[in-house]
Write an enzyme that holds these catalytic residues in place. Structure first.
Site, mmCIF file in Angstrom:
data_model
loop_
_atom_site.group_PDB
_atom_site.id
_atom_site.type_symbol
_atom_site.label_atom_id
_atom_site.label_comp_id
_atom_site.label_asym_id
_atom_site.label_seq_id
_atom_site.Cartn_x
_atom_site.Cartn_y
_atom_site.Cartn_z
ATOM 1 C CG ASP A 11 -1.818 1.203 1.308
ATOM 2 O OD1 ASP A 11 -2.411 1.561 0.277
ATOM 3 O OD2 ASP A 11 -1.939 1.823 2.394
ATOM 4 C CB SER A 12 0.190 4.819 -0.428
ATOM 5 O OG SER A 12 -0.910 4.921 0.460
ATOM 6 C CE1 TYR A 43 2.046 5.435 -3.748
ATOM 7 C CE2 TYR A 43 0.644 3.537 -4.109
ATOM 8 C CZ TYR A 43 1.906 4.072 -3.945
ATOM 9 O OH TYR A 43 3.009 3.251 -3.989
ATOM 10 C CB CYS A 74 -3.129 0.298 -2.621
ATOM 11 S SG CYS A 74 -3.293 1.991 -3.202
ATOM 12 C CG ASN A 75 -9.653 0.411 -2.375
ATOM 13 O OD1 ASN A 75 -10.673 -0.153 -2.724
ATOM 14 N ND2 ASN A 75 -9.148 0.271 -1.158
ATOM 15 C CD GLU A 153 0.164 6.853 5.913
ATOM 16 O OE1 GLU A 153 1.304 6.874 6.398
ATOM 17 O OE2 GLU A 153 -0.375 5.809 5.492
ATOM 18 C CB CYS A 185 -9.286 4.487 0.642
ATOM 19 S SG CYS A 185 -7.634 4.918 1.236
ATOM 20 C CB THR A 186 -6.502 -0.275 2.466
ATOM 21 O OG1 THR A 186 -5.429 0.497 1.904
ATOM 22 C CG2 THR A 186 -6.957 -1.325 1.473
ATOM 23 C CG HIS A 187 -4.892 4.985 4.484
ATOM 24 N ND1 HIS A 187 -4.393 4.502 3.304
ATOM 25 C CD2 HIS A 187 -3.822 5.486 5.171
ATOM 26 C CE1 HIS A 187 -3.069 4.690 3.273
ATOM 27 N NE2 HIS A 187 -2.710 5.282 4.394
HETATM 28 N N1 DGL Z 1 -4.717 3.098 0.931
HETATM 29 C C1 DGL Z 1 -4.706 3.373 -0.460
HETATM 30 C C2 DGL Z 1 -6.023 3.065 -1.107
HETATM 31 O O1 DGL Z 1 -6.625 2.079 -0.727
HETATM 32 C C3 DGL Z 1 -4.001 4.643 -0.904
HETATM 33 C C4 DGL Z 1 -4.363 5.906 -0.239
HETATM 34 C C5 DGL Z 1 -3.462 7.082 -0.622
HETATM 35 O O2 DGL Z 1 -2.271 6.976 -0.457
HETATM 36 O O3 DGL Z 1 -3.996 8.095 -1.095
HETATM 37 O O4 DGL Z 1 -6.456 3.710 -2.017
#
Ligand code: DGL
Length: 281
Positions: A11-12, A43, A74-75, A153, A185-187
């Site tokens: 992931d990012s 990202y 990461c989506n 983050e 988004c995985t975050h």
């Molecule tokens: N966690 C990632 C996702 O699922 C990336 C989020 C990011 O860095 O903007 O999209």
């Protein structure tokens, strides 16, 4: 490929830890090698070309660590780079978009599905296309949430700043009468508590982690016969980042509480480094 080899996850930043957690829940005997591209997070505002090139180099890095399968946790890269990666590499690479969409389509009753995700994911329409290719009469409501990833983050997952960002992004979706919301988004599952408070009991939150790991299990066990042996010690985890290892381990520990995060290592994967593998450590 051998069952004893690890699973690669990337992931990012810390977002993919939501997927790593789910892997350790559903597949507790698997080793995980995690890469967080913290030098390039977020990202969301980046171009398709840039995201594809990052994902390509990360997959190459993980393959040189002899992983048996990779989860693109990461989506954003799943939305824009997955077909390229799957075509290029001869190893199972599982993304997070399709599994989340399938779960959402299963749980919605009124067929009004909300998607919250990064700017790049929303611009790709990946979720929407996946829904439309599987069924008609679904209404999809998209919302980019650029404030969420920097908050997570920073380790901020509740409090007034989070609440006001969540309200800003969710209110238009709630007005559209969604009954299902994909955390695209995985975050975002780390913000679940506040998202749930704002969304209310009528809206089902879909965290694609559960269905993604179900898919991973299917591929590893049924299709490839590569389930990790039960003789492994529980939870073998290695963490690599492209940015500051200390802030990753600190925030990651706050979010998931894994002591192994303490050993996070910084590696160079983007500048033609790592040939021969000498700078993995
Ligand atoms: N966690 C990632 C996702 O699922 C990336 C989020 C990011 O860095 O903007 O999209």
């Amino acid at each position: 490929m051998l069952p004893v080899q690890p699973i690669g996850v990337f992931d990012s930043g810390v977002g993919g830890l939501t997927i790593a957690e789910e892997i350790s829940r559903q597949l507790p005997f698997e080793k995980i090698i995690y890469f967080g591209d913290t030098a390039h997070v977020p990202y969301g505002p980046r171009s398709v070309e840039e995201l594809t090139s990052f994902a390509d180099k990360i997959v190459d890095f993980l393959i040189r660590h002899e992983v048996k399968a990779i989860v693109d946790a990461c989506n954003t890269t799943s939305a824009v780079a997955l077909p390229f990666l799957q075509e290029k590499y001869d190893i199972p690479i599982i993304g997070v978009i399709e599994p989340g969409v399938m779960d959402a389509m299963r749980v919605t009753k009124n067929r009004h599905i909300g998607i919250i995700a990064t700017e790049a994911t929303i611009a790709s329409h990946a979720h929407q296309k996946a829904i439309e290719s599987r069924g008609s009469n679904y209404r999809v409501f998209n919302q980019a949430c650029p404030k969420f990833v920097p908050l997570v983050e920073d380790g901020k997952v509740y409090g007034p700043e989070v609440r006001s960002a969540v309200e800003e992004y969710l209110l238009p979706l709630l007005k559209a009468n969604i009954d299902t919301l994909i955390l695209g988004c995985t975050h975002y599952p780390f913000l679940r508590r506040v998202i749930k408070e704002v969304a209310g009991p009528e809206v089902t939150l879909v965290d694609p982690a559960v269905a993604t790991v179900r898919e991973l299990k299917k591929v590893l066990i049924k299709e490839k016969g590569l389930r990790g042996p039960h003789t492994h010690t529980l939870r073998s985890l290695e963490f690599y980042v492209s940015g500051d290892p200390d802030s990753f381990s600190e925030v990651g520990y706050k979010l998931v509480g894994w002591p192994e995060l303490d050993n996070t290592r910084k590696v160079e994967v983007f500048n033609g480094g790592n040939k021969g593998g000498q700078d993995f450590d």
